[in-house]
Design a protein around this motif. Structure first.
Motif, mmCIF file in Angstrom:
data_model
loop_
_atom_site.group_PDB
_atom_site.id
_atom_site.type_symbol
_atom_site.label_atom_id
_atom_site.label_comp_id
_atom_site.label_asym_id
_atom_site.label_seq_id
_atom_site.Cartn_x
_atom_site.Cartn_y
_atom_site.Cartn_z
ATOM 1 N N GLY A 237 0.821 -1.395 -0.037
ATOM 2 C CA GLY A 237 0.052 -0.108 0.131
ATOM 3 C C GLY A 237 0.940 1.232 0.011
ATOM 4 O O GLY A 237 2.071 1.232 -0.034
ATOM 5 N N ALA A 238 0.090 2.529 0.121
ATOM 6 C CA ALA A 238 0.891 3.474 0.000
ATOM 7 C C ALA A 238 1.765 3.887 1.335
ATOM 8 O O ALA A 238 2.546 4.728 1.454
ATOM 9 C CB ALA A 238 -0.166 4.807 -0.179
ATOM 10 N N SER A 239 1.341 3.043 2.334
ATOM 11 C CA SER A 239 1.889 3.234 3.691
ATOM 12 C C SER A 239 2.154 1.983 4.448
ATOM 13 O O SER A 239 1.441 0.932 4.187
ATOM 14 C CB SER A 239 1.265 4.467 4.573
ATOM 15 N N GLY A 240 3.090 1.917 5.457
ATOM 16 C CA GLY A 240 3.185 0.704 6.175
ATOM 17 C C GLY A 240 4.834 0.457 6.703
ATOM 18 O O GLY A 240 5.455 1.586 6.511
ATOM 19 N N GLU A 241 4.838 -0.643 7.523
ATOM 20 C CA GLU A 241 6.213 -0.750 7.901
ATOM 21 C C GLU A 241 7.281 -1.018 6.930
ATOM 22 O O GLU A 241 6.896 -1.758 5.940
ATOM 23 C CB GLU A 241 6.124 -1.823 8.986
ATOM 24 N N PHE A 242 8.436 -0.612 6.962
ATOM 25 C CA PHE A 242 9.461 -0.922 5.957
ATOM 26 C C PHE A 242 10.906 -1.028 6.830
ATOM 27 O O PHE A 242 11.112 -0.367 7.486
ATOM 28 C CB PHE A 242 9.251 0.107 4.923
ATOM 29 N N SER A 243 11.836 -2.045 6.065
ATOM 30 C CA SER A 243 12.878 -2.081 6.454
ATOM 31 C C SER A 243 13.937 -2.526 5.184
ATOM 32 O O SER A 243 13.206 -3.312 4.405
ATOM 33 C CB SER A 243 13.224 -3.010 7.876
ATOM 34 N N SER A 244 14.978 -2.044 5.404
ATOM 35 C CA SER A 244 16.127 -2.638 4.256
ATOM 36 C C SER A 244 17.366 -2.723 4.976
ATOM 37 O O SER A 244 18.051 -1.735 5.539
ATOM 38 C CB SER A 244 16.158 -1.829 3.113
ATOM 39 N N PRO A 245 18.009 -3.941 4.672
ATOM 40 C CA PRO A 245 19.534 -3.913 5.475
ATOM 41 C C PRO A 245 20.354 -2.776 4.589
ATOM 42 O O PRO A 245 21.706 -2.850 5.281
ATOM 43 C CB PRO A 245 20.043 -5.319 4.829
ATOM 44 N N LEU A 246 20.002 -2.144 3.560
ATOM 45 C CA LEU A 246 21.015 -1.071 3.034
ATOM 46 C C LEU A 246 20.999 0.192 3.712
ATOM 47 O O LEU A 246 22.013 0.814 3.810
ATOM 48 C CB LEU A 246 20.796 -1.113 1.617
ATOM 49 N N LEU A 247 19.722 0.543 4.441
ATOM 50 C CA LEU A 247 19.541 1.985 5.118
ATOM 51 C C LEU A 247 20.575 1.724 6.240
ATOM 52 O O LEU A 247 21.277 2.894 6.581
ATOM 53 C CB LEU A 247 18.020 2.030 5.446
ATOM 54 N N PRO A 248 20.941 0.942 7.039
ATOM 55 C CA PRO A 248 21.779 1.285 8.157
ATOM 56 C C PRO A 248 23.004 1.160 7.706
ATOM 57 O O PRO A 248 24.031 1.658 8.689
ATOM 58 C CB PRO A 248 21.452 -0.317 8.860
ATOM 59 N N LEU A 249 23.331 0.808 6.479
ATOM 60 C CA LEU A 249 24.564 0.820 6.013
ATOM 61 C C LEU A 249 25.131 2.212 5.313
ATOM 62 O O LEU A 249 26.040 2.629 4.533
ATOM 63 C CB LEU A 249 25.245 0.043 5.050
ATOM 64 N N GLY A 250 24.016 3.191 5.518
ATOM 65 C CA GLY A 250 24.064 4.600 4.944
ATOM 66 C C GLY A 250 23.624 4.904 3.777
ATOM 67 O O GLY A 250 23.815 5.828 2.981
ATOM 68 N N ALA A 251 22.835 3.836 3.084
ATOM 69 C CA ALA A 251 22.189 4.011 1.720
ATOM 70 C C ALA A 251 21.032 5.420 2.098
ATOM 71 O O ALA A 251 20.475 5.312 2.754
ATOM 72 C CB ALA A 251 21.665 2.841 1.176
ATOM 73 N N TYR A 252 21.010 5.881 0.911
ATOM 74 C CA TYR A 252 20.082 6.814 0.777
ATOM 75 C C TYR A 252 18.840 6.263 -0.024
ATOM 76 O O TYR A 252 19.039 5.643 -0.961
ATOM 77 C CB TYR A 252 20.456 8.083 -0.019
ATOM 78 N N GLY A 253 17.451 6.529 0.320
ATOM 79 C CA GLY A 253 16.356 6.057 -0.065
ATOM 80 C C GLY A 253 15.126 6.943 -0.215
ATOM 81 O O GLY A 253 15.089 7.900 0.659
ATOM 82 N N THR A 254 14.173 6.907 -0.994
ATOM 83 C CA THR A 254 12.864 7.597 -1.214
ATOM 84 C C THR A 254 11.859 6.282 -1.389
ATOM 85 O O THR A 254 12.154 5.108 -1.581
ATOM 86 C CB THR A 254 13.110 8.670 -2.438
#
Length: 415
Positions: A279-296
């Protein structure tokens, strides 16, 4: 014609469809079982979606004859199931190209100048000019592109403005290693760009990676591109290079990208992820974000300009279908059928002639793959071209010709 809109859609698009004489049912929060029920309840002829998944059971729920993806990628639609049921699938290619290219460059600039980290520290009440004064800058670097479609072309135009040379791979130029020619640049609308920067074709995606300071992915998702950006390709990027993905998360092996960030210090900017909320909103995680990746948040196409252009194209597709029976931008018509022979029938334009021809073909168990009937001026005569999955015998042709005086001539052409 009933049109069910199952995602957020511009008001101008709804007004355009209504003005074209369509009955529009807009329920933008529909998903899963609720969408299946709405297809059954509304008996819609056309379904318009953006990111909502369209599954095989949904196609059996009602009387859909056309699905329009209000955007470019259509990997969320079960295209194979639609094809089996004779349901058109159409999209709006190129209408979001500028928006996606703008975001890709935004991610590049943000990574180079660490804009998100700057903002986070300022909002936390920290001033750290010494830390954030270190940036390489983009000018004079090499931008590697995977994909030369509408978005890739917009990337090249912007690269020229930033002074970035381009090394490019696409399936269209696969295996070629040379500069883009003036004729090719003219065809792609890149004449101005190649006067400012070098645009060089690389034979493989890996060759692009080995030459790039920034690697940006702009490929449609299919079986040929799924997992294309793997450990082998990422290994060819230089340490500290940037990696940008605004196409589809599944094009990248996420595990390999995590390893490359850790081992090579890659700087990563992503608008798409392999596992995104439905959906348009919800819980999210990625193993890349704690490593400093920028995301949109998969917002590449989400500008007012892009959405207005997509709405206009959606209205054009449905209006054309309503008025002519033809569908622009169809993605699931066969590029080649099993037809082996064409039967060319010159005939008087009278009722029953083609029925006579098709009845004899049915009796001979020859399947019609494609057909067209061209009427001459005055509507006295016509030519039918009928593609068949086998060769009609001379005896069959004789029966067709002799059995109806309005059949003037027959020819068989091997395809």
């Amino acid at each position: 014609m009933k049109v069910l809109i199952a995602d957020a859609f511009e008001k101008s698009g709804i007004a355009g469809l209504t003005g074209a004489g369509c009955e529009v049912i807009s329920e933008p929060e529909l998903k899963g079982d609720a969408l299946e029920a709405a297809i059954r309840r509304t008996a819609a002829d056309v379904l318009v979606v953006r990111s909502t998944k369209v599954t095989e059971p949904m196609l059996d729920a009602g009387r859909l004859s056309l699905i329009v993806r209000a955007g470019a990628g259509y990997n969320t639609i079960d295209v194979a199931a639609a094809s089996q049921r004779g349901i058109y699938v159409s999209n709006c290619p190129g209408k979001n190209a500028i928006a996606v290219a703008e975001l890709a460059f935004g991610l590049m600039l943000a990574l180079d100048r660490r804009i998100a980290d700057n903002v986070a520290d300022l909002r936390a009440g920290k001033w750290n000019k010494k830390e954030f004064s270190r940036a390489q800058g983009l000018y004079g670097s090499t931008l590697g592109l995977l994909g030369a479609g509408s978005i890739g072309q917009e990337m090249i135009r912007r690269a020229a403005g930033f002074g970035l040379n381009v090394v490019l791979w696409s399936r269209r130029f696969d295996g070629q290693e040379r500069p883009l020619t003036e004729a090719e640049a003219r065809e792609l609308g890149l004449e101005a760009a190649i006067r400012q920067i070098e645009v060089f074709l690389a034979p493989t995606p890996g060759d692009v990676a080995s030459r790039a300071d920034v690697l940006s992915v702009h490929l449609a998702l299919d079986e040929g591109t799924r997992g294309l950006v793997d450990a082998t390709l990422l290994e060819r990027l230089r340490p500290g290079a940037m990696f940008i993905n605004t196409s589809r998360g599944e094009v990248v092996d996420e595990t390999a990208l995590v390893a490359a960030v850790r081992d090579k210090g890659l700087r990563v900017g992503l608008d798409v992820f392999a596992q995104e909320p439905s959906g348009a909103s919800g819980e999210f995680s990625s193993p890349l974000l704690p490593l400093g990746a920028y995301g949109t948040h998969h917002i590449g196409a989400s500008t007012a300009q892009a959405q207005e252009a997509i709405a206009d194209e959606t209205v054009r597709i449905i209006s054309t279908y309503k008025g002519t029976g033809r569908v622009p931008n169809v993605v699931n018509l066969a590029t080649r059928t099993p037809a082996t022979h064409m039967l060319v029938v010159r005939h008087r334009d009278r009722p029953g002639v083609l029925a006579h021809v098709f009845d004899h073909l049915r009796q001979a168990r020859l399947n019609v793959q494609e057909t067209e009937n061209i009427v001459f001026e005055g509507a006295e005569a016509a030519v039918a071209r009928v593609n068949l999955d086998g060769e009609p015998s001379a005896a069959l042709c004789s029966r067709i010709k002799d059995g109806n005086t309005d059949v003037l001539d027959l020819q068989v052409v091997r395809l």
